[in-house]
Design a protein around this motif. Structure first.
Motif, short mmCIF file in Angstrom:
data_model
loop_
_atom_site.label_atom_id
_atom_site.label_comp_id
_atom_site.label_asym_id
_atom_site.label_seq_id
_atom_site.Cartn_x
_atom_site.Cartn_y
_atom_site.Cartn_z
N PHE A 281 57.95 49.81 42.91
CA PHE A 281 58.08 51.12 43.54
C PHE A 281 56.68 51.73 43.63
CE2 PHE A 281 62.37 50.27 42.30
CZ PHE A 281 63.16 50.93 43.24
N MET A 282 55.94 51.28 44.66
CA MET A 282 54.51 51.56 44.72
C MET A 282 54.07 52.31 45.99
SD MET A 282 53.42 47.58 45.52
CE MET A 282 51.70 47.90 45.82
N TYR A 283 55.00 52.55 46.91
CA TYR A 283 54.64 53.20 48.17
C TYR A 283 55.24 54.59 48.24
CZ TYR A 283 53.00 48.63 49.68
OH TYR A 283 52.31 47.44 49.78
N LYS A 284 54.51 55.51 48.86
CA LYS A 284 54.99 56.89 49.03
C LYS A 284 55.83 57.03 50.28
CE LYS A 284 54.31 59.34 46.38
NZ LYS A 284 54.97 59.47 45.05
N GLU A 285 55.81 56.03 51.13
CA GLU A 285 56.57 56.07 52.37
C GLU A 285 56.76 54.64 52.85
OE1 GLU A 285 55.37 57.55 56.75
OE2 GLU A 285 55.27 59.15 55.24
N MET A 286 57.99 54.32 53.32
CA MET A 286 58.25 53.00 53.90
C MET A 286 59.18 53.17 55.08
SD MET A 286 58.65 50.35 50.67
CE MET A 286 58.31 48.88 51.63
N HIS A 287 58.93 52.41 56.14
CA HIS A 287 59.74 52.48 57.35
C HIS A 287 60.41 51.13 57.60
CE1 HIS A 287 58.12 56.42 58.82
NE2 HIS A 287 57.19 56.09 57.93
N GLU A 288 61.39 51.14 58.51
CA GLU A 288 62.09 49.90 58.83
C GLU A 288 61.14 48.88 59.45
OE1 GLU A 288 65.41 50.84 61.30
OE2 GLU A 288 66.15 52.37 59.94
N PHE A 289 61.46 47.61 59.23
CA PHE A 289 60.66 46.53 59.81
C PHE A 289 60.99 46.36 61.29
CE2 PHE A 289 59.91 45.72 55.47
CZ PHE A 289 58.75 44.97 55.40
N SER A 290 60.02 45.91 62.03
CA SER A 290 60.19 45.58 63.43
C SER A 290 59.21 44.46 63.75
CB SER A 290 59.90 46.80 64.31
OG SER A 290 60.05 46.50 65.67
N ASN A 291 59.71 43.39 64.35
CA ASN A 291 58.86 42.23 64.61
C ASN A 291 58.22 41.71 63.32
OD1 ASN A 291 59.10 41.49 67.35
ND2 ASN A 291 57.93 43.29 67.93
N MET A 292 59.00 41.76 62.24
CA MET A 292 58.64 41.17 60.94
C MET A 292 57.58 41.94 60.17
SD MET A 292 60.75 38.69 61.01
CE MET A 292 60.32 37.73 59.56
N ILE A 293 57.15 43.11 60.64
CA ILE A 293 56.20 43.89 59.86
C ILE A 293 56.68 45.34 59.76
CG2 ILE A 293 54.28 42.41 60.52
CD1 ILE A 293 53.28 44.54 62.38
N GLY A 294 56.30 46.01 58.68
CA GLY A 294 56.74 47.37 58.45
C GLY A 294 55.61 48.29 58.01
#
Length: 369
Positions: free
Chosen positions: A197-210
């Protein structure tokens, strides 16, 4: 006889004029709606289906306008190619297209399926469990009974407990979960942690990267295994659509490739993402001139003034003109002749629009450019 013919011709012309059926007329009429009907409201097509609202409630129609699902529900949404999400009295569940129950109404909230899982929440007392269900109703994450403490395994096989406060959809085999301290981590389809749990924000993946943000607030892109691919000093970035990532820097928009390299410099006052099924974007220069932009950097000038723009879908982009009316732009940058009170994303050759306050679908092939 001649007088009768003149009168008949005049009457016919008047009828045609009143109904807008005159050669060169660019206005759509309510009678031009696909299936010969209109609705109170509706959604764009998804998986070959759309949800429409009539006086007797919401219904699901196919691309022929045939009602394939209806019922006494407070709301309905397309959940997957063969499941319908339903809500009644504050509880959500999923139904088969034939009207039989697939997953009982038991969730406090539910989203459409993505990559095999749907985001759902369950109440326990005054708390909330954020979880995922597959199409058979199996929950992914393991919560203690009557608690929002989730048991997870990390990359080393160690068991940890976390209070989950938010989730993202699964895409490309990975999703993100957020703990009570608003720190995010990546999980796989087995519910196992791929990162701390190291990120302050995460978004959905698209084309294998997020897209993520680290503790310093810097934008980082990772792959579905949690490996950092690149960092950027852009003020903001968006999803990797059609292998391009829209970014903003110094108030202007440009595009990165999936390796983080600038492929189109920040130069546009506004811009859309490249379309998923139509690899084009709509951009405006600093003078407000709009263009269709190809991945080869070729720009096609749009001849009409545009206030708002949307990404391409099904070969068309929704545009809002400066007079407040809506229209569609094709891949050559031409704006259709017809004007609408409102227009939405096209799919399956059908475009959702409002005409004189009435909602319906028009066939893409009938648009005049």
């Amino acid at each position: 006889m001649k007088k009768f013919l003149r009168t008949a011709v005049c009457c016919l012309a008047a009828i045609l004029l009143c109904n807008g059926i005159i050669i060169g007329c660019s206005e759509y009429k309510k009678s031009d709606f696909a299936f010969g009907k209109h609705f109170k409201s509706g959604t764009p097509y998804t998986n070959g289906y759309a949800v429409v609202s009539e006086d007797d409630g919401e219904k699901v129609i196919d691309t022929d306008g045939k009602v394939i699902f209806s019922g006494n529900y407070d709301s309905i949404f397309i959940a997957s190619p063969h499941l319908i999400g339903v809500e009644k009295a504050g509880k959500f569940g999923f139904m088969n297209l034939d009207g039989t129950t697939a997953i009982e109404l038991q969730f406090y909230s539910a989203a459409p399926f993505s990559d095999g899982f749907a985001r759902v929440t369950l109440r326990h007392g005054f708390g909330m469990q954020f979880n995922y269900t597959d199409e058979q109703g199996n929950l992914l994450l393991d919560f203690a009974v009557g608690s929002n403490m989730c048991t997870l395994k990390n990359m080393f096989g160690e068991t940890i407990e976390k209070e989950i406060s938010n989730t993202t959809n699964f895409q490309n085999g990975a999703a993100a979960v957020c703990d009570a301290e608003q720190n995010w981590a990546l999980i796989d389809k087995n519910g196992q942690l791929l990162t701390d749990f190291m990120y302050k924000e995460m978004h959905e993946f698209s084309n294998m990267i997020g897209k993520c943000k680290d503790e310093s607030g810097a934008i980082v892109f990772i792959d579905t295994a949690g490996k950092v691919l690149f960092r950027t000093d852009a003020a903001d970035c968006y999803e990797c659509i059609s292998d391009r990532i829209r970014f903003r820097k110094n108030g202007l928009f440009g595009y990165l490739d999936r390796n983080g390299k600038v492929c189109i410099e920040a130069q546009f006052s506004s811009a859309t993402d490249f379309g998923n099924d139509t690899p084009l974007a709509v951009v405006k220069d600093e003078n407000g001139q709009a263009f269709v932009l190809g991945k080869d950097d070729k720009k096609i000038e749009i001849q009409q003034s545009i206030e708002n723009i949307a990404p391409y879908a099904d070969g068309l982009a929704v545009v809002k003109l400066t007079d407040g009316q809506y229209a569609y732009a094709d891949t050559d940058g031409k704006i259709c002749e017809q004007r609408f009170d409102f227009a939405d994303i096209c799919a399956d050759g059908l475009c959702p629009v409002k005409i004189d306050g009435k909602f319906g679908y028009i066939e893409k092939v009938n648009l005049k450019f």
